[in-house]
Write a protein that holds these residues in place. Structure first.
Motif: not given
Length: 268
Positions: A12-15, A249
Motif C-alpha cells: 500500500t502507499t501508506d506502507e 503504483l
C-alpha cells in the motif's frame, strides 16, 4: 526503536511512505520530466512543469538525501525549467549529461557524435515530411510525429535506416523515435549508480525508457535485503499499460504526481 522491515511488493502507499519517512536521510527520489512533472505537449519547447512541482520538489529535497531528474531532455533545457532549485541533480539525455554541484559533466564517448547528430538533424528536416518535428539535442536527434501519427511507420523506417548507416542506437518513446550515440548509458544505468549507497529510492516514469529504471530498483532489491525501491508510473494513452504493468503504483497525471508528493511529505 527498531526500523520497520522492508515491505514486500505489492504494497500500500501508506506502507511505502511509512518506510520512506523512516529512512528519509538515506532516500533518493528520481523523476522523469515529460509526462511526469510536465504534461506532454505537441511542441517540446513549450513544455513546462505543472505549477505545484517546483515547490514540492524543493520541500522534498529538504526532507530526503537526494532528488534528481532523469530525462531525455538536454541539461540546458532542464536547467531552464528548474533553475530555482539548487538542490536537485539533473541527468540529461538519458544520463549522457549530468548537472551536479553547479557543473555539467558530459560523457566523453558521446562528444565525438555531435557533428554526426547535427548532420542527421539536417537530413531529417530535408527528407522527412514537414509535419515531423525534428528536435536536435546536440548528442541526439528526436523525431516527433505526435501531430502526424499517419507518418509513424515511414519515420520509424527512416530512423532505423539512419541508425544502421551511422552506427547509432534507437530509443522509442511516446509518438517519437530518437537516435543516440552507441554509448552504454540509459536511465537504468543512471539509477543503478544512483542507488548504490541508498537505503530507499523512488522512481516516477511514464515511458518505455523508464522501465529500465524500474528494473534497476528491482535489481538492487534483489542483492540488498535492506534496500527498498518504489516504481511509480504515470498514466498515458500511448505506453501507459506497459509502463504500469512494470510499476508498483500508477498515478493519473503530472498534477496527480505533485498532489501525491504533497500528501506524502506530511508523513515526514
Amino acid at each position: 526503536m527498531a526500523e520497520t522491515a522492508r515491505p514486500t511488493h505489492p504494497l500500500t502507499t501508506d506502507e511505502a511512505w511509512a518506510f520512506t519517512a523512516e529512512r528519509a536521510s538515506a532516500t533518493t527520489f528520481f523523476f522523469d520530466f515529460d509526462g511526469v512533472l510536465s504534461p506532454v505537449t505537441e511542441d517540446p519547447d513549450a513544455s513546462q512543469p505543472v505549477p505545484e512541482v517546483l515547490g514540492v520538489l524543493e520541500r522534498l529535497a529538504e526532507s530526503v538525501a537526494r532528488v534528481a531528474i532523469v530525462s531525455a531532455r538536454p541539461v540546458s533545457f532542464l536547467r531552464s525549467r528548474f533553475e530555482t532549485l539548487g538542490n536537485v541533480d539533473l541527468h540529461g539525455l538519458y544520463g549522457l549529461e549530468v548537472w551536479h554541484d553547479g557543473q555539467v559533466v558530459t560523457e566523453p564517448a558521446a562528444l565525438d557524435f555531435v557533428p554526426t547528430m547535427a548532420g542527421l538533424a539536417d537530413s531529417a528536416r530535408a527528407e522527412l515530411p514537414a509535419e515531423i518535428l525534428v528536435e536536435f539535442k546536440r548528442l541526439s536527434v528526436a523525431l516527433h510525429y505526435r501531430t502526424a501519427p499517419e507518418h509513424a511507420r515511414p519515420v520509424e523506417r527512416w530512423a532505423h535506416e539512419q541508425a544502421e548507416r551511422l552506427g547509432l542506437r534507437i530509443q522509442h518513446g511516446r509518438m517519437v523515435v530518437e537516435l543516440k550515440p552507441p554509448v552504454d548509458q540509459d536511465k537504468g544505468m543512471v539509477i543503478t549508480e544512483g542507488v548504490r549507497n541508498a537505503g530507499c529510492a523512488w522512481y516516477f516514469g511514464d515511458d518505455m525508457s523508464d522501465v529500465k529504471a524500474f528494473d534497476a530498483l528491482r535489481a538492487r532489491e534483489a542483492v540488498d535485503p535492506a534496500f527498498f525501491g518504489m516504481a511509480v508510473a504515470v498514466a498515458n494513452p500511448e505506453t501507459g499499460a506497459e509502463v504500469s504493468s512494470a510499476a508498483d503504483l500508477t498515478l493519473e497525471s503530472p498534477q496527480a504526481v505533485a498532489a501525491f508528493l504533497t500528501e506524502g511529505l506530511r508523513r515526514f
